[in-house]
Motif scaffolding. Sequence first.
Motif, PDB file in Angstrom:
ATOM      1  N   ALA A   1       0.847  -1.194   0.000  1.00 44.22           N
ATOM      2  CA  ALA A   1       0.000   0.000   0.000  1.00 44.22           C
ATOM      3  C   ALA A   1       0.876   1.235   0.000  1.00 44.22           C
ATOM      4  O   ALA A   1       0.396   2.347  -0.052  1.00 44.22           O
ATOM      5  N   GLU A   2       2.180   1.012   0.027  1.00 38.30           N
ATOM      6  CA  GLU A   2       3.104   2.143   0.114  1.00 38.30           C
ATOM      7  C   GLU A   2       2.933   3.120  -1.028  1.00 38.30           C
ATOM      8  O   GLU A   2       3.112   4.319  -0.844  1.00 38.30           O
ATOM      9  N   THR A   3       2.586   2.600  -2.191  1.00 41.44           N
ATOM     10  CA  THR A   3       2.495   3.472  -3.365  1.00 41.44           C
ATOM     11  C   THR A   3       1.482   4.578  -3.184  1.00 41.44           C
ATOM     12  O   THR A   3       1.788   5.751  -3.372  1.00 41.44           O
ATOM     13  N   VAL A   4       0.260   4.211  -2.790  1.00 46.63           N
ATOM     14  CA  VAL A   4      -0.760   5.257  -2.670  1.00 46.63           C
ATOM     15  C   VAL A   4      -0.452   6.210  -1.536  1.00 46.63           C
ATOM     16  O   VAL A   4      -0.725   7.405  -1.610  1.00 46.63           O
ATOM     17  N   ILE A   5       0.131   5.662  -0.472  1.00 48.28           N
ATOM     18  CA  ILE A   5       0.438   6.528   0.671  1.00 48.28           C
ATOM     19  C   ILE A   5       1.590   7.458   0.310  1.00 48.28           C
ATOM     20  O   ILE A   5       1.617   8.613   0.735  1.00 48.28           O
ATOM     21  N   THR A   6       2.536   6.960  -0.479  1.00 48.79           N
ATOM     22  CA  THR A   6       3.629   7.822  -0.946  1.00 48.79           C
ATOM     23  C   THR A   6       3.075   8.957  -1.788  1.00 48.79           C
ATOM     24  O   THR A   6       3.463  10.116  -1.624  1.00 48.79           O
ATOM     25  N   ASP A   7       2.145   8.617  -2.682  1.00 45.65           N
ATOM     26  CA  ASP A   7       1.541   9.662  -3.526  1.00 45.65           C
ATOM     27  C   ASP A   7       0.870  10.728  -2.671  1.00 45.65           C
ATOM     28  O   ASP A   7       1.017  11.919  -2.912  1.00 45.65           O
ATOM     29  N   PHE A   8       0.113  10.279  -1.694  1.00 47.32           N
ATOM     30  CA  PHE A   8      -0.586  11.203  -0.802  1.00 47.32           C
ATOM     31  C   PHE A   8       0.413  12.092  -0.070  1.00 47.32           C
ATOM     32  O   PHE A   8       0.251  13.310   0.015  1.00 47.32           O
ATOM     33  N   THR A   9       1.469  11.474   0.463  1.00 47.48           N
ATOM     34  CA  THR A   9       2.489  12.218   1.202  1.00 47.48           C
ATOM     35  C   THR A   9       3.138  13.282   0.329  1.00 47.48           C
ATOM     36  O   THR A   9       3.337  14.417   0.756  1.00 47.48           O
ATOM     37  N   ASN A  10       3.482  12.894  -0.881  1.00 53.05           N
ATOM     38  CA  ASN A  10       4.125  13.864  -1.772  1.00 53.05           C
ATOM     39  C   ASN A  10       3.218  15.033  -2.084  1.00 53.05           C
ATOM     40  O   ASN A  10       3.641  16.180  -2.136  1.00 53.05           O
ATOM     41  N   LEU A  11       1.937  14.752  -2.265  1.00 51.48           N
ATOM     42  CA  LEU A  11       0.982  15.805  -2.592  1.00 51.48           C
ATOM     43  C   LEU A  11       0.778  16.783  -1.443  1.00 51.48           C
ATOM     44  O   LEU A  11       0.741  17.985  -1.624  1.00 51.48           O
ATOM     45  N   ILE A  12       0.629  16.230  -0.246  1.00 50.07           N
ATOM     46  CA  ILE A  12       0.250  17.081   0.891  1.00 50.07           C
ATOM     47  C   ILE A  12       1.467  17.693   1.583  1.00 50.07           C
ATOM     48  O   ILE A  12       1.449  18.837   1.977  1.00 50.07           O
ATOM     49  N   PHE A  13       2.535  16.906   1.750  1.00 48.64           N
ATOM     50  CA  PHE A  13       3.670  17.406   2.532  1.00 48.64           C
ATOM     51  C   PHE A  13       4.845  17.886   1.682  1.00 48.64           C
ATOM     52  O   PHE A  13       5.748  18.543   2.195  1.00 48.64           O
ATOM     53  N   THR A  14       4.844  17.543   0.432  1.00 50.40           N
ATOM     54  CA  THR A  14       5.956  17.852  -0.492  1.00 50.40           C
ATOM     55  C   THR A  14       7.328  17.747   0.167  1.00 50.40           C
ATOM     56  O   THR A  14       8.058  18.728   0.281  1.00 50.40           O
ATOM     57  N   PRO A  15       7.716  16.560   0.616  1.00 52.32           N
ATOM     58  CA  PRO A  15       9.055  16.408   1.180  1.00 52.32           C
ATOM     59  C   PRO A  15      10.097  16.455   0.069  1.00 52.32           C
ATOM     60  O   PRO A  15       9.806  16.006  -1.039  1.00 52.32           O
ATOM     61  N   PRO A  16      11.288  16.992   0.367  1.00 52.01           N
ATOM     62  CA  PRO A  16      12.305  17.149  -0.675  1.00 52.01           C
ATOM     63  C   PRO A  16      12.727  15.825  -1.329  1.00 52.01           C
ATOM     64  O   PRO A  16      12.791  15.731  -2.538  1.00 52.01           O
ATOM     65  N   ASN A  17      13.052  14.830  -0.518  1.00 55.93           N
ATOM     66  CA  ASN A  17      13.555  13.585  -1.092  1.00 55.93           C
ATOM     67  C   ASN A  17      13.425  12.477  -0.069  1.00 55.93           C
ATOM     68  O   ASN A  17      14.400  12.128   0.597  1.00 55.93           O
ATOM     69  N   HIS A  18      12.241  11.964   0.106  1.00 56.27           N
ATOM     70  CA  HIS A  18      12.000  11.037   1.209  1.00 56.27           C
ATOM     71  C   HIS A  18      11.271   9.784   0.767  1.00 56.27           C
ATOM     72  O   HIS A  18      10.726   9.717  -0.327  1.00 56.27           O
TER      73      HIS A  18
END
Lengths: 491, 497
Positions: B100-117
Amino acid sequence: MVFLPSITPATSAADAGLKRNRLDYSRHLSAEARVRLPNPIKSIWKAAQVKAGTINMGNGDPHHTLYPICEMNFVVPSIDEHDPVQSWRSSTGEQNIIASYKDDPCTLSLRTAFAYGAGAGLKEVRDALANLNDRIHSPPNHTVSLSLGNADALTKCFRLLGDPGDSFLCEEFTFSAMTNAALPLGIKWVPIRMDNNGLVPSDLERILSNWDEATQGKRPHVLYTIPCSQNPTGSTLSLERRQQIYQIAHKWDIIILEDDPYFFLQYDLGVSQSTIQQYGYTRAMADVLPRSFLSMDYDGRVMRLDSFSKIVAPGMRLGWKLDMLTDSSSQHPHGMGQAFIAELLGSDGWGVDGFMKWVSSLCNEYQRRRDLFMDVFQQKVAISGFASAEVPQSGMFVWIKINLEHHARFSSSQTPTVTGANLMDELFRKLLECGLVMMPASTFAIVDGTGTTGSHINDRVNFFRATFVGTDETIRDGLAIFGRTLEEFFI
Amino acid sequence: MKDPQIDSNEGAIDLSHHLSTEARDRVANPLKDILRVISECPSDPHHSIYPFRQITYEVPSVLDTSDPVTSWRNNSGLAQIIRSYKDQECALSIRDAFPAETVITDFTNLIFTPPNHHVTLTLGNSDGITKVFRLFGEKGDHFLTDEFSFPSMTNSPLAYGVKWVGIKMDSGGIIPEELEKVLIKWDEAKSGRRPHVLYIIPVHITYIIRVGQNPTGSTLSVDRRKKIYAIAQTWDLIIIEDDPYYFLQYDTPQTNSTPADPDEFIKNFRSTLIPTFLSMDVDGRVLRIDTFSKVLAPGMRLGWITSNELFHLKLADYTDSSTQPPHAFGQMFVTEMLSEHGWKTEGFCRWLKSLCMDYQRRRDFLLDVFKREVESTGYASVNCPQAGMFVWIEVFFEKHPRFVRGGEFGGSPVVARTNTGQLLEELFERLMNTQGVVFIPSSTFAIPENPLWVESDGHVPLSDRTRFLRATFGGTEDIIEKGMIRLGKGLRDFFQN
């Protein structure tokens, strides 16, 4: 789930006689376990549950009206089929729908399943499992708690019982993924010799009686064993051996970690049809299943780990606990899994007896595959004389012996231990290239670091662990590749 | 499947020296190493004998109304059915139910915009945090945290010899200058290795110290976050950002219209949220801990850690050697929910926004009832939190007939000079046992002080300052009303003893 020896004394007269040898469990605890403080918020939460009508405004619990799931349906096999596993696989049988609700009655309401709970897991599930295990093991005096599967349970046990520098005992071939997990904690492993029938009790005794604390450190106080379908050797410990081992544990004050995920997959049992008709599946299975260490645990020194991973599905992540460590780390098992199991084992689902019917049907299916595997193995592999295997009585593994003495490099070698290990490595890679994965014995080998055994385990790594869990096709194809590759390897 | 990582290694530094001995010694699971070569684990039961082939979830529809939470609570909205299948197509099949990491990664990138995580799944925040503590802490270490923190978590590394240093707070949370002072003054000869980990819960203790007449309380401001990050860079600290209540933020400027365009909606939604430590983490020294517990349900037991790649790999190895990945049911549900068949990311944001509004209404309701039933007694006051699920009720113990103040001269700066602590415990117990209402006393959250890092002039011992009860407005209005009435009554009883 895990059975833990009960800390509170039993009150019934029948148990009084069993309490003679009540073990003081606490001195086995690690320094960490001894000083661990309870989760203070959880403690208050528990206190708030005591009196009815108490309003709890202390805990950050979202109200159930805000849980965005009000119903879950699971499409499961109907347990009324004669051979439910076969019917399910061939899609010829009926199916049932079991449901969990938030706002309507069911065995385990989603209101409860989705809320925070104590680390031990929800009562409805624990009770159902305690019932099952009472009927199978009749443990003298133990408590059931839920876990997140055996890997989680076991690694928590390591933290509970082990201090840096401790030596723990295990089978010389074992589930190394778990034993490796203990290494960063500073725990060392002491391997016990095995034969075709598993762990050799006399070797266990030898190690303990020869132990010299001056040179080897604290004497081992924990034994990790996989008594059924031992991983990787596939053997199942006989009743006699279990009793001998228990006696040795009693004598030397050893905690036994009984890791038993394959317990319910037993073959050639001869389950009695008349018992099924008269008393149901649970009793019929209980009559023929092996005696666990738990069932003979009058001292309270056995921690038994059960899992749904092999009899329901690996992603279930449902099994054990240790109250304080769990409340301060991973918390209780997930609500969805608990809801599913509660409904499945509940009166609207299969019930405990229905679950045992599924299990017995599963045993038939795995036995069929085992027989197929052994047949094909005989035809395609053993016939050459380059490999052989014993028929496993339970579980999923076949321990295949490679007869290296037929290999020119081995028979002419001055250093057979080294050559043998190298040849096995080559063979493993060759098989991979040909599209077949079998786990080499070296993956599971515990090298003796404490100077207790006479020989290096590399003398005995000429084995592969194979499984028969795949489809009939993969079994046939896999063994064909194996046979051909062996021929090429030895010529 | 698109690559979820923004590929930019600029700024990332080597932080491996922070790892504990245990983390360094941990080897990857040998079986999983071999099995990375092939797709099916040979010792797993075949999916044809999993006794379930379809799972159905009835969830709120987030599309038919602008306030899905209220419609759901009132049973007045539409429901939506999402399904997981074994033999039919869906976002995460029962056969594969792990990543399930993929969808959660997408969500994280959208909302938190981490530089490289990278994202690592957990079984909720407790699991995430305790794993992270093990990653960095060993015997003799000192970790830093707010002086009022969360001992459910901070207690756990005590068992393996990690100690805590509480940093002074004011109404705006942890004080950056105080943090810096502790680090500058640290004497390694006396106290051991300088602290290298800071554990922070940006939305929790939003008000504990009265400053003037205006106890509004606020979550840690952007300005303070930047200052703290700069200090972390100077002193090489790891920051553990524990943020389960992040999405419950109130009094944010409301636009007049709710954008129908999904991307607009997400953008708007994000703009109402305060920037996280993660979003400013150019060095890779932040591990952010998120969970579904407060926005879906606690029993989900599903969360995630966002961190640099090294720490992600170490956490993944640790997970493989302990709890194993989270259960399939939860992963399947979340994946379907965030997918095309479910709410999608935008729909989940709608749910979150609606949840926020719901909690804000309850907060306001509690404050109203409090004014009527409790403030009127003259024995307590309450803050108005801008985020989270809790209010902090300050009790004026100095008005109690048995209040004692003594020991003004000399003595240790950390020893209590009043009996506030005892009175607080007594009040807590009376409220629970006699009135039948439970609040958490602030003493539960206090990190014990050590005279070594406390300045004696003007310092008021922590025990004298813990005069609060924590109450949640997470319950129904009925519960809140009854609770406040019982509190008012209980206070009157207690003070008129």
